[in-house]
Design a protein around this motif. Structure first.
Motif, PDB file in Angstrom:
ATOM      1  N   SER A 117      -5.642   0.653   3.972  1.00 20.80           N
ATOM      2  CA  SER A 117      -4.279   0.197   4.223  1.00 20.80           C
ATOM      3  C   SER A 117      -3.969  -1.171   3.629  1.00 20.80           C
ATOM      4  O   SER A 117      -2.821  -1.613   3.670  1.00 20.80           O
ATOM      5  N   CYS A 149       0.825  -1.199   0.000  1.00 16.77           N
ATOM      6  CA  CYS A 149       0.000   0.000   0.000  1.00 16.77           C
ATOM      7  C   CYS A 149       0.865   1.257   0.000  1.00 16.77           C
ATOM      8  O   CYS A 149       0.709   2.142  -0.851  1.00 16.77           O
ATOM      9  N   ASP A 181      -5.076  -1.896   0.385  1.00 20.25           N
ATOM     10  CA  ASP A 181      -5.263  -1.747  -1.063  1.00 20.25           C
ATOM     11  C   ASP A 181      -4.008  -1.194  -1.731  1.00 20.25           C
ATOM     12  O   ASP A 181      -3.018  -0.866  -1.069  1.00 20.25           O
TER      13      ASP A 181
END
Length: 335
Positions: free
Chosen positions: A92, A22, A94
């Motif tokens: 958080s 991320c 992705d």
């Protein structure tokens, strides 16, 4: 184009396994004028330590602890510490596509306040994506490509969370993260709609959604179907329901019954329609069900359609169109 500072708000809890991907996806953005406000929502793994290690390397990353409990207080905490002219969210677990921030910031710089930048999304998972998620992705991207997201807002959340960006001025006008209503992304979408923010069309996939069994949207009670339905009804009665017009419910299945119960609790009168011979002229919750042909006898009705079957939806829409009724004015699909 102007180089506005973008504040990226990231609540996180126990996502240490996914945080490096991320954060790396943000650091490698083609648009570099950003800040991350990352809020730890009482993590029990090493998420906080991992964020702190990133913050030591990149001063654009700020890490603080949630002053409350849960995602809404975490978002409020993050927003209170942000400085950007432009505001966006990030989950958080992705991944941002490299051009996400630039595409959105450039769109807003070109169009100005009163607009919301969005992007298309794609699910990914180590175990494959279910047919339901694939259908949702395709539906959402179809709307986003044309910027017609609000046209089906009562079906499902039509602004891809967290793939949106707005000017701080517009975000404040919409109430930011003040309400305590869940699902918080759908609630915010309705407030964008309420304030009339124009959705900027986007044909590019900008955000990758990670799906896994312990994802918050799968496990938290705040994302159960009753929360979605109650939110739809709350905003429908507030924004689109005309009290002087007859209100109609189509369908007496699970969702139709729950809509009826909600309206009865709110003392909202309605006419209940269906095409099931076993239910017509029967009563549920003291309300008689009528054949759908009764609609023609009503003067200027508004309809909530709770029928989930796609073929039945198509037939209902054709029937309503034959009566010269208009979507999002005279009838609203809740499925």
């Amino acid at each position: 184009m102007q180089n506005f500072l973008v504040s990226i708000l990231i609540p996180f809890k126990n996502t240490a396994l996914f945080l490096p991907e991320c954060l790396d996806s943000i650091i490698s953005q083609t648009y570099q004028n950003w800040e991350i406000i990352a809020v730890d929502d009482h993590s029990e793994d090493n998420s906080l330590e991992l964020l702190i290690s990133y913050a030591k390397i990149d001063e654009r990353i700020k890490v603080i602890k949630n002053t409350g409990q849960g995602i809404i207080p975490a978002l409020r905490t993050a927003y209170s510490q942000s400085s950007g002219i432009l505001i966006t969210r990030m989950d958080s677990d992705d991944i941002m596509k490299p051009s996400r921030l630039k595409t959105m910031a450039d769109s807003l710089a070109k169009t100005g306040v009163g607009n919301i930048a969005v992007g298309q999304v794609r699910y990914f998972s180590g175990t494959g994506i279910s047919n339901g998620y694939a259908r949702y992705e395709a539906w959402l991207n179809r709307l986003t490509e044309k910027g017609t997201n609000y046209s089906e807002i009562y079906k499902e959340c039509v602004i891809p969370s967290p793939c949106w960006m707005v000017f701080r001025k517009d975000f404040d006008a919409c109430g930011a993260f003040s309400p305590n209503r869940y699902p918080e992304d759908y609630d915010l979408t309705f407030r964008f709609y309420e304030k009339g923010l124009n959705v900027i069309p986007c044909s590019e996939v900008l955000h990758l959604w990670r799906d896994y069994n312990t994802r918050t949207s799968r496990t938290s009670e705040h994302y159960a179907q009753n929360y979605f339905l109650n939110l739809k009804l709350y905003f429908f009665l507030k924004l689109d329901y005309k009290t002087k017009r007859p209100l109609v419910i189509w369908g007496a299945g699970f969702k139709g019954k729950n809509v009826a119960k909600y309206l009865l609790k709110k003392d909202v009168d309605f006419v209940w329609l269906c095409d099931n011979p076993k239910k017509i002229n029967k009563k549920i919750y003291g309300q008689e069900l009528f054949h759908f042909s009764v609609l023609k006898e009503l003067v200027n009705p508004q309809s909530i359609v709770t029928v989930a079957n796609e073929q039945a939806q198509k037939e209902i829409k054709e029937y309503l169109n034959e009566l010269n009724q208009i979507a999002m004015q005279d009838y609203f699909f809740f499925c």
